[in-house]
Design a protein around this motif. Structure first.
Motif, short mmCIF file in Angstrom:
data_model
loop_
_atom_site.label_atom_id
_atom_site.label_comp_id
_atom_site.label_asym_id
_atom_site.label_seq_id
_atom_site.Cartn_x
_atom_site.Cartn_y
_atom_site.Cartn_z
N MET A 1 19.59 15.13 11.97
CA MET A 1 18.23 14.55 12.66
C MET A 1 17.14 13.96 11.31
N ALA A 2 16.65 12.99 11.32
CA ALA A 2 15.63 12.70 10.38
C ALA A 2 15.18 13.51 10.53
N TYR A 3 14.22 13.34 8.92
CA TYR A 3 12.99 14.40 9.08
C TYR A 3 11.77 13.33 10.32
N ILE A 4 11.49 12.57 10.15
CA ILE A 4 10.79 11.59 10.95
C ILE A 4 11.18 12.13 12.72
N ASP A 5 12.07 12.63 12.85
CA ASP A 5 12.32 12.72 14.29
C ASP A 5 11.81 14.88 14.47
N ASP B 1 10.43 1.26 7.67
CA ASP B 1 11.74 1.43 7.23
C ASP B 1 12.12 2.01 6.20
N VAL B 2 13.88 2.02 6.50
CA VAL B 2 14.92 3.03 5.15
C VAL B 2 14.12 1.94 3.53
N THR C 1 13.60 11.29 1.98
CA THR C 1 14.23 11.16 1.39
C THR C 1 14.71 9.84 1.90
N PRO C 2 15.40 9.26 0.17
CA PRO C 2 15.43 7.22 0.57
C PRO C 2 16.30 6.79 1.23
#
Length: 142
Positions: free
Chosen positions: A1-5, A22-23, A83-84
């Motif tokens: 899971m991404a932090y933004i989730d 965007d990444v 994170t990048p």
């Protein structure tokens, strides 16, 4: 899971308070950070012109004043990087600096944010205009 989730960030995204960055933006910013000198776990600020603010004792007016004198203060919007390799969040500068604890609530370690501008193609990073926080202090490039 991404932090933004994370469950605490989803409502802000859905309400339009923040936009998903965007990444590519995070990678550009991360690449800039990697071009600088590092200590084992964070950026080495020696040799950089910066201001440092103790967030535990600063009120909103002090925070706003110090940010306005830093390079991130020249931008209306900021990129909150987790994170990048994951999307970040782009949001109003004042919203970001007033809510650093909330935005970085589940992100461990030192955290970095930078200025972004909007052009016809969307958000564009200005990675040299950045700040670092550990939750108790904010270091900002001058």
């Amino acid at each position: 899971m991404a932090y933004i989730d994370s469950e605490h960030l989803r409502p802000w995204i859905e309400q339009g308070r923040v936009s998903v960055g965007d990444v590519r933006l995070c990678r550009e910013f991360h690449d800039h950070l990697l071009s600088l000198r590092w200590l084992p776990s964070r950026l080495d600020w020696e040799g950089l012109r910066f201001d440092e603010l103790d967030l535990t004792n600063a009120d909103r007016e002090q925070l706003a004043g110090r940010v306005s004198r830093a390079r991130i203060g020249q931008h209306r919007d900021l990129l909150v990087m987790y994170t990048p390799d994951e999307p970040g969040l782009c949001c109003d500068r004042d919203l970001a600096v007033d809510n650093l604890d909330y935005l970085y609530w589940k992100a461990p370690g030192y955290r970095y944010l930078c200025g972004v501008d909007i052009d016809s193609g969307g958000f564009v990073t200005d990675p040299g205009d950045f700040a670092e926080t550990d939750g108790t202090r904010l270091r900002m490039v001058l």
